[in-house]
Design a protein around this motif. Structure first.
Motif, PDB file in Angstrom:
ATOM      1  N   GLY A  63      -5.964  -3.432  -7.189  1.00 21.71           N
ATOM      2  CA  GLY A  63      -6.525  -2.340  -6.404  1.00 21.71           C
ATOM      3  C   GLY A  63      -5.511  -1.359  -5.861  1.00 21.71           C
ATOM      4  N   GLU A  64      -4.225  -1.618  -6.054  1.00 19.05           N
ATOM      5  CA  GLU A  64      -3.186  -0.705  -5.567  1.00 19.05           C
ATOM      6  C   GLU A  64      -3.248   0.598  -6.343  1.00 19.05           C
ATOM      7  OE1 GLU A  64       1.683  -0.445  -5.301  1.00 19.05           O
ATOM      8  OE2 GLU A  64       0.725  -2.391  -5.486  1.00 19.05           O
ATOM      9  N   GLU A  65      -3.108   1.716  -5.644  1.00 20.51           N
ATOM     10  CA  GLU A  65      -3.111   3.024  -6.301  1.00 20.51           C
ATOM     11  C   GLU A  65      -1.817   3.206  -7.083  1.00 20.51           C
ATOM     12  OE1 GLU A  65      -4.022   6.123  -3.506  1.00 20.51           O
ATOM     13  OE2 GLU A  65      -6.039   5.369  -3.193  1.00 20.51           O
TER      14      GLU A  65
ATOM     15  N   THR B 219      -6.251   2.940 -10.114  1.00 23.36           N
ATOM     16  CA  THR B 219      -5.826   1.735  -9.406  1.00 23.36           C
ATOM     17  C   THR B 219      -5.494   0.612 -10.379  1.00 23.36           C
ATOM     18  OG1 THR B 219      -8.107   1.004  -9.142  1.00 23.36           O
ATOM     19  CG2 THR B 219      -7.162   2.299  -7.338  1.00 23.36           C
TER      20      THR B 219
ATOM     21  N   SER C 227       0.833  -1.191   0.000  1.00 23.05           N
ATOM     22  CA  SER C 227       0.000   0.000   0.000  1.00 23.05           C
ATOM     23  C   SER C 227       0.867   1.241   0.000  1.00 23.05           C
ATOM     24  CB  SER C 227      -0.898   0.002   1.238  1.00 23.05           C
ATOM     25  OG  SER C 227      -1.613   1.201   1.301  1.00 23.05           O
TER      26      SER C 227
END
Length: 149
Positions: free
Chosen positions: A142-144, A77, A54
């Motif tokens: 889903g990681e930015e 994302t 994250s």
């Protein structure tokens, strides 16, 4: 029904001691048609150091600190797990740079997954505020990846 045989307690003790000395968790020994397996019970331990992918702080910050630490914006994302690439090929200029104005649907990065390069497209038009990943690094679903103003 399996053949039963007398168990030599001294042999079991020697094998158990050998487990402790070597750090092994299991030893199997066979002699004259008889086989003995000695196993040490193991417990799964949780890692003492966790690895996080994250890019956000793990502890909540007050609004005052959030605006100072990271720009607000709309995140783009990762649509999958893979390796992110910021340019179309090695040595080529990157798709985007901080400060660029981009259009919705524009390819901003590539993610390689299972030997296939998948485009990551901008979710809205705007200015690139921040690129949150480095070239050729692994990313999670889903990681930015970046922030758009």
């Amino acid at each position: 029904m399996a053949n039963k045989f007398d168990i030599d307690p001294d042999l079991v003790k020697k094998i158990a001691d050998l487990l402790n000395e070597t750090g092994l968790t299991e030893i199997e020994f066979e002699s004259t048609g008889k086989r003995i397996r000695v196993a040490k019970a193991t417990t799964l331990s949780t890692p003492t150091e966790a690895v996080s992918f994250s890019t956000k702080p793990t502890t909540p910050l007050s609004n005052e600190h959030e605006t100072a630490k990271e720009p607000s914006g709309t995140p783009v994302t990762s649509p999958m797990v893979g390796t992110v690439f910021l340019s179309p090929e090695p040595g080529a200029p990157p798709f985007i740079k901080i400060g660029d104005t981009i259009s919705e649907g524009q390819t901003v990065m590539l993610i390689e997954a299972m030997k296939t390069y998948n485009p990551v497209r901008a979710t809205k038009s705007g200015k690139v505020l921040q690129i949150l990943v480095k070239d050729s690094t692994p990313v999670e679903f889903g990681e930015e990846l970046m922030l758009i103003e």
